[in-house]
Design an enzyme around this catalytic site. Structure first.
Site, mmCIF file in Angstrom:
data_model
loop_
_atom_site.group_PDB
_atom_site.id
_atom_site.type_symbol
_atom_site.label_atom_id
_atom_site.label_comp_id
_atom_site.label_asym_id
_atom_site.label_seq_id
_atom_site.Cartn_x
_atom_site.Cartn_y
_atom_site.Cartn_z
ATOM 1 N N ASP A 1 -6.979 -14.724 2.248
ATOM 2 C CA ASP A 1 -6.224 -13.904 2.610
ATOM 3 C C ASP A 1 -5.518 -14.420 3.889
ATOM 4 O OD1 ASP A 1 -4.777 -11.546 3.480
ATOM 5 O OD2 ASP A 1 -6.391 -10.392 3.755
ATOM 6 N N GLU B 1 -8.202 -3.343 -2.628
ATOM 7 C CA GLU B 1 -8.415 -2.546 -1.513
ATOM 8 C C GLU B 1 -8.108 -1.074 -1.547
ATOM 9 O OE1 GLU B 1 -6.202 -5.025 1.372
ATOM 10 O OE2 GLU B 1 -7.611 -6.275 1.458
ATOM 11 N N GLU C 1 -0.190 -12.314 10.878
ATOM 12 C CA GLU C 1 -1.241 -11.657 11.205
ATOM 13 C C GLU C 1 -2.645 -12.448 11.666
ATOM 14 O OE1 GLU C 1 -2.509 -9.714 7.295
ATOM 15 O OE2 GLU C 1 -4.184 -8.694 8.247
ATOM 16 N N ASN D 1 0.855 -0.993 0.060
ATOM 17 C CA ASN D 1 0.085 0.009 -0.085
ATOM 18 C C ASN D 1 1.253 1.406 -0.101
ATOM 19 O OD1 ASN D 1 -2.421 -1.611 0.331
ATOM 20 N ND2 ASN D 1 -1.797 -1.748 2.527
HETATM 21 C C1 GCU Z 1 -4.470 -8.130 3.797
HETATM 22 C C2 GCU Z 1 -3.877 -7.370 5.031
HETATM 23 C C3 GCU Z 1 -3.686 -6.079 4.618
HETATM 24 C C4 GCU Z 1 -2.631 -6.035 3.241
HETATM 25 C C5 GCU Z 1 -3.240 -6.837 2.462
HETATM 26 C C6 GCU Z 1 -2.574 -7.301 1.128
HETATM 27 O O1 GCU Z 1 -5.622 -7.987 3.837
HETATM 28 O O2 GCU Z 1 -4.681 -7.278 6.115
HETATM 29 O O3 GCU Z 1 -2.923 -5.175 5.879
HETATM 30 O O4 GCU Z 1 -2.506 -4.998 2.894
HETATM 31 O O5 GCU Z 1 -3.661 -8.139 2.929
HETATM 32 O O6 GCU Z 1 -2.023 -8.291 1.076
HETATM 33 O O7 GCU Z 1 -2.440 -6.204 0.191
#
Ligand code: GCU
Length: 687
Positions: free
Chosen positions: A373, A294, A401, A210
């Site tokens: 995920d 996302e 996680e 991100n």
């Molecule tokens: C999961 C995770 C996020 C991350 C995403 C990804 O959803 O919780 O924090 O950004 O994976 O792999 O891009």
């Protein structure tokens, strides 16, 4: 050593007389033949390890006659650089070693060990392998070792932000950044690179997928000088640096109005960006991209697809020898929970399968191990075995996680072994995920594995000292997926805690049991997601039930699970090949541990184990919590064998885990007891 900072490279003097003699017989001196930055690193590492373990060590010269000199010599170098390595060619095939393979060979007459490779990087890996032999107490006579990595790319992805935070980080802040800039003192990065090289990791991306505003600027003159310094440190250890980039950089930092991949100005902007990067970092690895996922920008905005986006970047970077690693974690994250047709598990395949064969040669698609995920239990992503004409990378998550956030012990190698060994049947039997990701099955030149890092700036790197085993094990498995979970654990224990059979037995037992223990007191039978929203720690059965994330268990008073069959469900099962698809489709054949991932069943449905679903939930949760408490008791039995620093630290974590496992047990059991009204056959306490 006591605070865990040295990880598995905390060398200790070899006390055992026999082992010491054995080691001195072959390695009281060493000689590095040739000159290059990587060979210098190799020499330094050999010197540090030998002097720490053997007390003293000399830089030897090959011209010295062996007579009159006590002890033997380790000779390291690139094949062809000295006649001394010639005889090895009679025994080994050097041509097939590639850039990273190596040979470790003890001379017939004893007194000499050759660490030899086709390139200086291979020599560095041979050196670390030899050190490992010393650390783990292996005999050094008659060594005939030839190693070639099974995966070309063996990568670690950092989810570090420039403000110093780490997304899904459970071990403190970033070792790279603080307050929007690079950390001045780079010594920790060097120590990190060294730990990575010791396990033959050869690629690292240093910022979060991100990519926010500040990190978007990593590819500009503002930060490239810093990135180049970090790349230089990694380079000394044979590691290539990659950056995650913002797909919409042309807008975010380029001042343009569009990021349309088919727009000529956009393409030109990226070409220039690539040229700038390579001026600073001539061996830059490439871009990691999270696009249209996302809330991250991507080609969809312009009515283009992922191949359009990835290829545009690939063309920009190809002239410089760089790659694009394009992630397949793409799904609708604004789903309406009332919508029973959309299935998040289907998404990656639905998006990428139609594009198979359309990506440039220097694009690799990075695919999470499962379709959702990183849950505790998921089936393998059907993209493996689906696509045959596209480079693929397997993505794992070392960061825990959903597996206890490095507060619970959860040794993940058994989970990853299952992924590697999973037979997709794409080309008949033995079409395993491991063979596909490496590129071998479909004859692809590029391939390998990447994983989300679990390290941070905590003194012990991982928050939990025992979580270092996941980091170490990931890398070892990336080199050779045939290593067993037990082999890796025992290597790691010996290198980390020393040679003591009782200690090894206890920690081995703890590590090897821990994944299954964790699974048993958390979400049952492959259903997943029963965690608190956002931070994802601790039980919350309905935490994601009415959310937009596509993550549901559909529990009602009769039963639970997601019907993903072709006949009555979302059709996800149809993304697998026969006979995998048949077995998942069938209620009778579907493996118990994934039953609720694929089927919606009544609580009284009888599993292959002979238990009903509800009784399975009760039993595993009572047993799991008990086993978590036993982990603590096992560790306590090591009080006299582990230094007090690491002993106390691990003890605290295990005590928390034992308590937290009870919270999990009680929440899950109570929820399903109240929903179903079905009593526990053993009449244990449920609230
Ligand atoms: C999961 C995770 C996020 C991350 C995403 C990804 O959803 O919780 O924090 O950004 O994976 O792999 O891009």
């Amino acid at each position: 050593i006591e605070n865990g900072y040295d990880c598995w490279l905390g060398y200790k003097q070899i006390e055992d007389e026999v082992r010491r003699e054995d080691a001195l017989r072959v390695s009281s001196r060493y000689a590095i033949i040739g000159e290059s930055p990587l060979l210098r690193t190799a020499g330094k590492e050999l010197a540090v390890a030998l002097s720490a373990m053997l007390g003293h060590v000399e830089l030897g010269h090959l011209s010295e006659r062996q007579e009159g000199k006590q002890g033997g010599i380790v000779v390291a170098g690139v094949y062809g650089s000295s006649p001394v390595f010639e005889p090895l060619a009679e025994v080994y095939d050097f041509a097939g070693l590639g850039e990273e393979g190596y040979i470790i060979h003890s001379s017939e007459e004893g007194g000499r060990i050759y660490l030899c490779a086709a390139s200086d990087k291979g020599v560095l890996y041979a050196v670390f392998h030899f050190i490992r032999l010393l650390q783990t107490g292996q005999r050094l006579e008659g060594l005939r070792i030839r190693e070639v990595p099974r995966n070309g790319l063996r990568m670690i992805n950092h989810w570090d932000n420039m403000d110093g935070s780490v997304e899904r980080g459970y071990a403190g802040g970033s070792i790279f950044y603080k307050d929007g800039r690079f950390i001045e003192d780079k010594s920790r990065i060097r120590d990190y690179a060294r730990l990575l090289a010791s396990t033959a990791i050869n690629a690292v991306s240093i910022n979060n997928v991100n990519v926010h505003r500040q990190e978007s600027k990593l590819i500009t003159d503002e930060f490239l000088p810093d990135v180049a310094v970090v790349a230089g440190i990694f380079r000394e250890y044979g590691i290539r640096l990659y950056l995650s980039v913002n797909y919409a950089s042309t807008i975010e930092i380029g001042g343009m109005a569009t990021a349309d991949p088919l727009d000529a100005e956009v393409a030109a902007w990226w070409k220039q960006a690539a040229a700038d990067i390579y001026r600073y970092i001539p061996d830059f690895g490439g871009f990691v991209v999270k696009a249209d996922s996302e809330f991250r920008p991507g080609p969809f905005t312009y009515g283009r697809n992922h191949a359009d986006g990835a290829n545009m970047l690939a063309d920009a970077i190809a002239p410089f020898g760089g790659d694009v690693i394009w992630r397949c974690f793409v799904y609708n994250c604004l789903q309406d929970w009332r919508d029973r047709k959309t299935d998040r598990a289907r998404a990656a395949y639905d998006h990428f399968m139609p594009l198979d064969g359309e990506f440039r040669d220097n694009v690799m698609l990075q695919i999470k191990n499962g379709p959702m995920d990183f849950q505790v239990r998921e089936p393998v992503s059907p993209l493996f075995g689906g696509m045959t004409k596209t480079n693929q990378l397997l993505e794992l998550q070392i960061a825990q996680e959903y597996t206890g956030q490095q507060r619970h012990l959860c040794y993940l190698i058994p989970q990853w072994k299952e992924v590697y060994d999973f037979d997709t049947h794409a080309c008949g039997e033995r079409s395993t995920v491991g063979e596909i990701a490496s590129g071998r099955l479909f004859g692809r030149e590029r391939g390998g594995i990447a994983a989300v890092s679990n390290i941070g700036d905590d003194l012990n790197w991982c928050g939990h000292v025992l979580a270092q085993a996941n980091w170490y094990g990931y890398a070892r498995l990336a080199w050779n997926p045939d290593l067993s979970a037990e082999q890796i654990a025992s290597e790691w224990i010996r290198m980390t805690f020393g040679l003591d059979e009782d200690l090894e037995r206890v920690i081995l037992d703890m590590l090897l049991g821990s994944y299954s223990i964790y699974e048993s007191y958390t979400a049952p039978l492959g259903v997943g997601w029963m965690v608190n929203p956002n931070h994802h720690y601790g039980p919350n059965v309905d935490g994601y039930e009415y959310s937009k994330w596509g993550t549901y268990h559909y529990a009602d008073r009769v039963g639970m699970g997601v019907d993903r069959t072709v006949h009555t469900g979302t059709g996800y099962v149809g993304q697998y090949h026969a006979p995998v698809a048949e077995s998942y489709e069938s209620l009778a054949d579907c493996p118990d541990e994934l039953l609720l991932f694929f089927h919606h069943v009544p609580y009284l449905h009888v599993l292959q184990s002979g238990k009903t679903v509800i009784q399975h939930i009760y039993d595993t949760h009572f047993e799991g919590a008990e086993q978590a408490a036993e982990l603590l008791a096992k560790w306590d039995s090591l009080a006299s064998k582990v230094d007090s620093g690491r002993f106390k630290h691990v003890r605290e974590r295990l005590a928390h885990q034992a308590e937290h496992a009870c919270e999990w047990r009680d929440m899950i059991n109570t929820y399903f007891y109240r929903k179903s009204g079905i009593a526990d056959e053993q009449d244990r306490l449920i609230y």
